[in-house]
Design a protein around this motif. Structure first.
Motif, short mmCIF file in Angstrom:
data_model
loop_
_atom_site.label_atom_id
_atom_site.label_comp_id
_atom_site.label_asym_id
_atom_site.label_seq_id
_atom_site.Cartn_x
_atom_site.Cartn_y
_atom_site.Cartn_z
N LEU A 225 0.82 -1.20 0.00
CA LEU A 225 0.00 0.00 0.00
C LEU A 225 0.86 1.26 0.00
CD1 LEU A 225 -2.86 -0.97 2.49
CD2 LEU A 225 -3.04 -0.67 0.02
N ASN A 226 1.95 1.23 0.75
CA ASN A 226 2.87 2.36 0.76
C ASN A 226 3.62 2.48 -0.55
OD1 ASN A 226 3.46 3.85 3.63
ND2 ASN A 226 2.61 1.80 3.93
N LEU A 227 4.06 1.35 -1.07
CA LEU A 227 4.83 1.35 -2.31
C LEU A 227 4.02 1.94 -3.46
CD1 LEU A 227 7.67 0.31 -3.20
CD2 LEU A 227 6.50 -1.72 -4.06
N ASP A 228 2.73 1.68 -3.46
CA ASP A 228 1.86 2.20 -4.51
C ASP A 228 1.76 3.72 -4.51
OD1 ASP A 228 1.21 -0.27 -5.58
OD2 ASP A 228 -0.50 -0.54 -4.25
N ARG A 229 2.11 4.33 -3.41
CA ARG A 229 1.91 5.76 -3.25
C ARG A 229 3.20 6.57 -3.24
NH1 ARG A 229 -2.21 2.90 -1.19
NH2 ARG A 229 -4.29 3.81 -1.29
N VAL A 230 4.31 5.94 -3.52
CA VAL A 230 5.59 6.65 -3.63
C VAL A 230 6.19 6.38 -5.01
CG1 VAL A 230 6.04 6.55 -1.14
CG2 VAL A 230 6.87 4.73 -2.61
N PRO A 231 7.08 7.25 -5.49
CA PRO A 231 7.58 7.13 -6.86
C PRO A 231 8.72 6.13 -7.06
CG PRO A 231 8.46 9.09 -5.84
CD PRO A 231 7.50 8.50 -4.85
N SER A 232 9.10 5.39 -6.04
CA SER A 232 10.22 4.45 -6.19
C SER A 232 9.91 3.16 -5.46
CB SER A 232 11.51 5.07 -5.65
OG SER A 232 11.48 5.13 -4.23
N ASN A 233 10.86 2.24 -5.48
CA ASN A 233 10.68 0.97 -4.77
C ASN A 233 11.31 1.01 -3.39
OD1 ASN A 233 13.35 1.05 -5.60
ND2 ASN A 233 13.47 -1.16 -5.98
N GLU A 234 11.60 2.22 -2.91
CA GLU A 234 12.24 2.37 -1.61
C GLU A 234 11.33 3.16 -0.67
OE1 GLU A 234 16.66 3.23 -0.91
OE2 GLU A 234 15.72 5.17 -0.47
N LEU A 235 11.23 2.67 0.57
CA LEU A 235 10.44 3.34 1.60
C LEU A 235 11.36 3.77 2.73
CD1 LEU A 235 7.49 0.80 1.86
CD2 LEU A 235 7.52 2.93 0.55
N ARG A 236 11.23 5.00 3.15
CA ARG A 236 11.98 5.50 4.31
C ARG A 236 11.14 5.26 5.55
NH1 ARG A 236 14.20 11.42 3.80
NH2 ARG A 236 15.06 10.70 5.79
N VAL A 237 11.40 4.15 6.20
CA VAL A 237 10.58 3.76 7.33
C VAL A 237 11.37 2.81 8.23
CG1 VAL A 237 9.59 1.81 6.05
CG2 VAL A 237 8.33 2.79 7.97
N THR A 238 11.14 2.90 9.51
CA THR A 238 11.80 2.02 10.46
C THR A 238 10.85 0.89 10.87
OG1 THR A 238 11.06 3.28 12.40
CG2 THR A 238 13.15 3.95 11.37
#
Length: 239
Positions: free
Chosen positions: A158-171
């Motif tokens: 769900l997060n990946l669908d809403r950002v422009p890359s395959n990387e999430l800044r999250v802990t």
């Protein structure tokens, strides 16, 4: 409402007829949101609605003891401030920016004027509210019936669908807070997904290496939510 950089794109606004967009354009403020910025808190008056473009925002339910868990995630497919056009003027949940980015801000009075025309904006916002309620319900079912590993995969997708890359800044700690579970459980679940070669994580960043594999490992809740929003915005698939 779109620029070469792609930061000015909100799918709800873009799906409105030209005459509605023309009426709203002069009232829209394009603003930036830092990560962690709080848009609403429970009980506070709401004066504006927000249409995210590149930012993502978590809706959180806050308990009496101060703990919270994520109810829904909103990005460029949505709007924040639903109580305003549903007859309320105060927030019922906390809204906090999860991924820094941009959004359009619109005064609640202006939105309600357009909503009260009983035209395209009203129909779209009511359909969006239905889709968001579906996401809320599906998340509740998922948290009750599916494994933590499945929940993690759903949350990442769900997060990946809403950002422009395959990387999430999250802990892992943040994910645990969003899902309302212990960090140790997320560490174990993330370790399984990593060993399967689907993700890599390092110092507050998670990189998805195999999206198809992640979808296969997730429960059906992800596809149910995706289908609902795809039906809402068929011309520009939201997810």
């Amino acid at each position: 409402m779109q620029s070469p950089c792609g930061k000015r794109h909100n799918r709800l606004l873009d799906s409105l007829p030209d005459d509605v967009r023309t009426r709203l354009t002069t009232h829209l403020e394009f603003i930036s949101f830092p990560r962690g910025h709080e848009l609403f808190q429970p009980g506070a008056r709401i004066h504006h609605v927000f249409f995210p473009t590149s930012a993502t925002v978590s809706l959180l339910h806050v308990m009496a003891d101060g703990t919270s868990s994520e109810m829904a995630l909103i990005g460029s497919e949505g709007v924040l401030g639903i109580p305003l056009f549903m007859g309320e003027d105060s927030a019922r949940s906390r809204a906090i920016v999860q991924s820094a980015g941009y959004a359009y801000r619109l005064r609640g009075h202006t939105l309600n004027q357009e909503f009260d025309r009983a035209g395209a904006m009203q129909r779209l916002l009511l359909r969006y509210t239905h889709a968001l309620l579906m996401q809320l319900a599906q998340n509740a079912v998922c948290n009750r019936h599916h494994s933590l590993e499945q929940q993690l995969c759903r949350w990442l997708l769900l997060n990946l669908d809403r950002v422009p890359s395959n990387e999430l800044r999250v802990t892992q700690e943040l994910i645990a807070n969003m899902l309302g579970v212990r960090r140790e459980g997320i560490t174990e679940a993330a370790g399984k997904v990593k060993r399967a070669g689907l993700i890599e994580y390092h110092r507050g960043r998670i990189t998805v290496l195999d999206r198809a594999g992640l979808e296969a490992r997730a429960c059906e809740c992800y596809s149910v939510v995706k289908k609902e929003f795809d039906q809402l915005l068929p011309q520009a698939s939201v997810l």
